[in-house]
Every structure is written in C-alpha cells, then in structure tokens.
Design an enzyme around this catalytic site. Structure first.
Site, PDB file in Angstrom:
ATOM      1  N   CYS A 140       0.827  -1.206   0.000  1.00  0.00           N
ATOM      2  CA  CYS A 140       0.000   0.000   0.000  1.00  0.00           C
ATOM      3  C   CYS A 140       0.867   1.264   0.000  1.00  0.00           C
ATOM      4  CB  CYS A 140      -0.988  -0.058   1.167  1.00  0.00           C
ATOM      5  SG  CYS A 140      -2.403   1.042   0.995  1.00  0.00           S
ATOM      6  N   HIS A 141       0.863   2.038   1.082  1.00  0.00           N
ATOM      7  CA  HIS A 141       1.662   3.267   1.176  1.00  0.00           C
ATOM      8  C   HIS A 141       3.080   3.001   1.689  1.00  0.00           C
ATOM      9  CE1 HIS A 141      -2.262   5.162   0.700  1.00  0.00           C
ATOM     10  NE2 HIS A 141      -1.616   6.267   0.398  1.00  0.00           N
TER      11      HIS A 141
END
Length: 178
Positions: free
Chosen positions: A112-113
C-alpha cells in the site's frame, strides 16, 4: 511449508498502520512457523486502523527499531496505512534498517503506502514495484518502474497495492522465506 527457524521483523508505528496489512501477514507467517518480531518506532504499543480513520486494535511492540539490526532477521515487512507509512519514511533509524536489509540482500516486503519507506531507503531505482495508486508518481520519480499488479517481486523487494492483495502478498513473503 514450514518456516521454522526463520525470524521476521514487522514494523509498527505508534498510530496509523492499516490493521489488515499488519495483522494478516503476521498471522500467516506465524502459522507457517516463522518467529515474527514486532519492531516499533518506539517501545510500548501501536494502534492500527481501518481506512486510516477507524481504530481497530492495539499490539505490543517487541523491540524498538533502535535495538535491532538487519542481521537479526530474515525478512522485513512494512505495512501500509498513510499515517504509519509517513512516520516510517521520516524516521532515520527505520530508513537505515530498511537500507541495511537491501544492502544485505535480504527481502523487504511493503504494501500500500509502505513503499514510501523504500524510496527513502534507496530501494526503488530500476526496480519493478507496485503500491497504492496514489504513490505511482512518487515511485516513478524515485526511479522505479511502477506496475499495476497485485504483487510484484524484483530483486528482493516484494510489493502489493492494498488490503485486497494480501493473499498474494502473504504467499510471496512465505515463498521468499522458504
């Protein structure tokens, strides 16, 4: 597939990691026999969230990042969550730890991030990576070749896009350890 004898570090910010991206890889590795050590930015505990906003669970930190080295582990997992991932990329000790894994040729898995930390640790240039779609430009500006796939493995770095990709992410990290 047994991962007995393997030790994995999974990062946990004091607040701000996506619960599924922390708890599900941790559980999958433990079920496969690996020892999973929760490494926090500080001692104490970390609070996970769902969709960056809704608190889910608190988890104890086994060791603060200042007290570990890449030599202690076989693999590093960096869970996402916008706030937690931002904290990781701003912490010099966490950056140094991720960089040390890369220098030692040990696998680093980010979802994800979390690839924001890969940028700061110098682990993106020339690698095929994926992430949450909003990081595409950040990764490309850091020299990565961004692709939209559920899991991407390139030269010891494993990346995934979001919680929907966790089954493939878990499979890739378990395979990397076996």
């Amino acid at each position: 597939m047994s991962l007995n004898g393997k030790t994995v570090a999974i990062l946990l910010a004091p607040r701000g990691n996506e619960d599924a991206e922390f708890s599900r890889p941790k559980a999958a590795l433990e079920e496969a026999g690996a020892k999973v050590v929760v490494v926090g930015l500080e001692a104490g505990e970390g609070q996970t969230f769902e969709n960056d906003l809704d608190p889910v669970s608190k988890y104890p930190v086994d060791k603060p990042v200042k007290d570990v080295t890449a030599e202690d582990f076989d693999l590093l997992i960096v869970p996402g969550g916008t706030v937690g991932a931002d904290k990781f990329r701003m912490d010099s000790k966490t950056i140094a730890l991720a960089n040390a894994f890369g220098e030692a040729g040990k696998p680093v898995a980010a979802i994800c991030h979390a690839p924001w930390l890969l940028i700061e640790a110098g682990l993106t240039k020339g690698r095929r990576l994926t992430s949450f779609k909003s990081l595409r430009t950040d990764l490309e500006n850091a020299g990565a070749i961004w692709v939209d796939q559920e899991v991407v493995e390139d030269n010891g770095v494993i990346t995934s896009r979001d919680p929907d990709d966790i089954p493939a992410f878990n499979e890739a990290i378990i395979k990397a350890l076996s």
